[in-house]
Design a protein around this motif. Structure first.
Motif: not given
Length: 334
Positions: A112-115, A129-135, A176-177, A193-196
């Motif tokens: 399991q990762v968070i991207m 934790k400062n991200a606007d949204q956690y998916i 973040i997801q 088209g990008f590497q997270p």
């Protein structure tokens, strides 16, 4: 006396031959918890190259998927072994007084990762934790996300459900997801088209074992040699899959799951090696499948603190070390 010895030796050879012959007909079914993929490669390898057969098992892999519930089949005695997700399911079985045990851990690290998007102020674990949204999906929200809240101060109000579609994450650079290190990053790179940025939860303390081998206590009691063969064969299968010729195993995976691409399989194998998902830490001395009391206790204590599991679970009933930590297959590493 010599005659008796010769007869005895001959009888032993005949007995061994008949036992081997009988054992070779032992049919075993292993249920996986998702569609065939490289993350199941060690088991497919052990079927394809005859490793299971060599110790007397005729193994059928029953792949899982969105419409398949494998664990009830294990409980009902319809299959012999089942691929667990991580140790939480085994802890839950103890709570429900289900006599199920984990007999090996094919993954030393939960994949399991968070991207996050690079260059958006979310490039360090402590920034996430400062991200606007956690998916994050519902299952994760009840397990590792509770640990993230307790240990690192993530805000539960920012969580939105993950629908296994990367589009919302790709569209929102401040989100973040969740993902599997072997899967979602591949989809994001192709579609976005990008590497997270990748943050493997195992590297920040979420220290469960994963892709476990579960079986019922009755199987352990009545057929310990079958359990040992399956555990050993799986370990050897993983070594051969990661470090040897895995073409036949990949062909079998694609036969069961025609939608998977060679590119996806190659990416998953590369990620499993890069992040030490299967082979790292204790496996270097104890062999693939290794488990320790201390590691399971550590994870359990964290889950109690996060209120994911109660504090009174007898976790020793969730697993056994009797079949692992023997260094089986280490000599196959190339």
């Amino acid at each position: 006396m010599d005659g008796k010895l010769k007869i005895s030796a001959g009888a032993m050879v005949l007995l061994a031959a008949s036992t081997l012959s009988a054992a070779a007909t032992e049919k075993v079914t292993f249920g996986t918890n998702w569609l065939a993929q490289a993350e199941h490669g060690g088991y497919y390898q052990a079927v394809a190259d005859g490793t299971y057969t060599a110790c007397g098992l005729d193994v059928t892999i029953m792949q899982g998927g969105p419409q398949v519930s494998g664990r009830p089949l294990l409980l009902a005695g319809k299959i012999d072994f089942y691929m667990g997700g991580n140790m939480l399911q085994a802890f839950d079985a103890v709570q429900q007084e289900i006599p199920l045990r984990v007999v090996a851990a094919s993954f030393q690290k939960e994949p399991q990762v968070i991207m996050s998007h690079p260059g958006q102020g979310l490039d360090r674990w402590e920034d996430l934790k400062n991200a606007d949204q956690y998916i994050i999906g519902d299952e994760g929200a009840l397990s590792y996300f509770q640990w993230m809240i307790t240990e690192f101060g993530f805000d539960p109000a920012k969580r939105v459900p993950y629908t296994f579609n990367p589009a919302p994450f790709i569209a929102n650079p401040k989100s973040i997801q969740q993902g599997y290190v072997t899967s979602e990053p591949f989809a994001v790179a192709k579609e976005g088209g990008f590497q997270p940025n990748l943050f493997l939860l195992a590297e920040y303390g979420f220290d469960t074992y994963a892709t476990t081998i579960e079986t019922m206590q009755a199987t352990i009691d009545k057929r310990p040699e079958v359990v040992q063969c399956f555990v050993d064969g799986s370990a050897k299968g993983w070594y051969n899959y990661l470090y040897g010729d895995n073409a036949a195993a990949n062909a079998a995976i694609k036969k069961d799951n025609p939608d998977i691409s060679d590119e996806q399989i190659a990416f998953s194998i590369e990620q499993m090696k890069k992040f030490g998902i299967v082979d790292s830490g204790d496996t270097e001395k104890l062999g693939i499948g290794a488990m320790t009391d201390a590691r399971i206790q550590s994870f359990y204590d964290k889950m109690v603190k996060a209120k994911v599991v109660p504090a009174d679970v007898d976790i020793k009933k969730s697993y056994t070390l009797a079949f692992v930590n023997k260094g089986v297959g280490i000599d196959l590493k190339k």
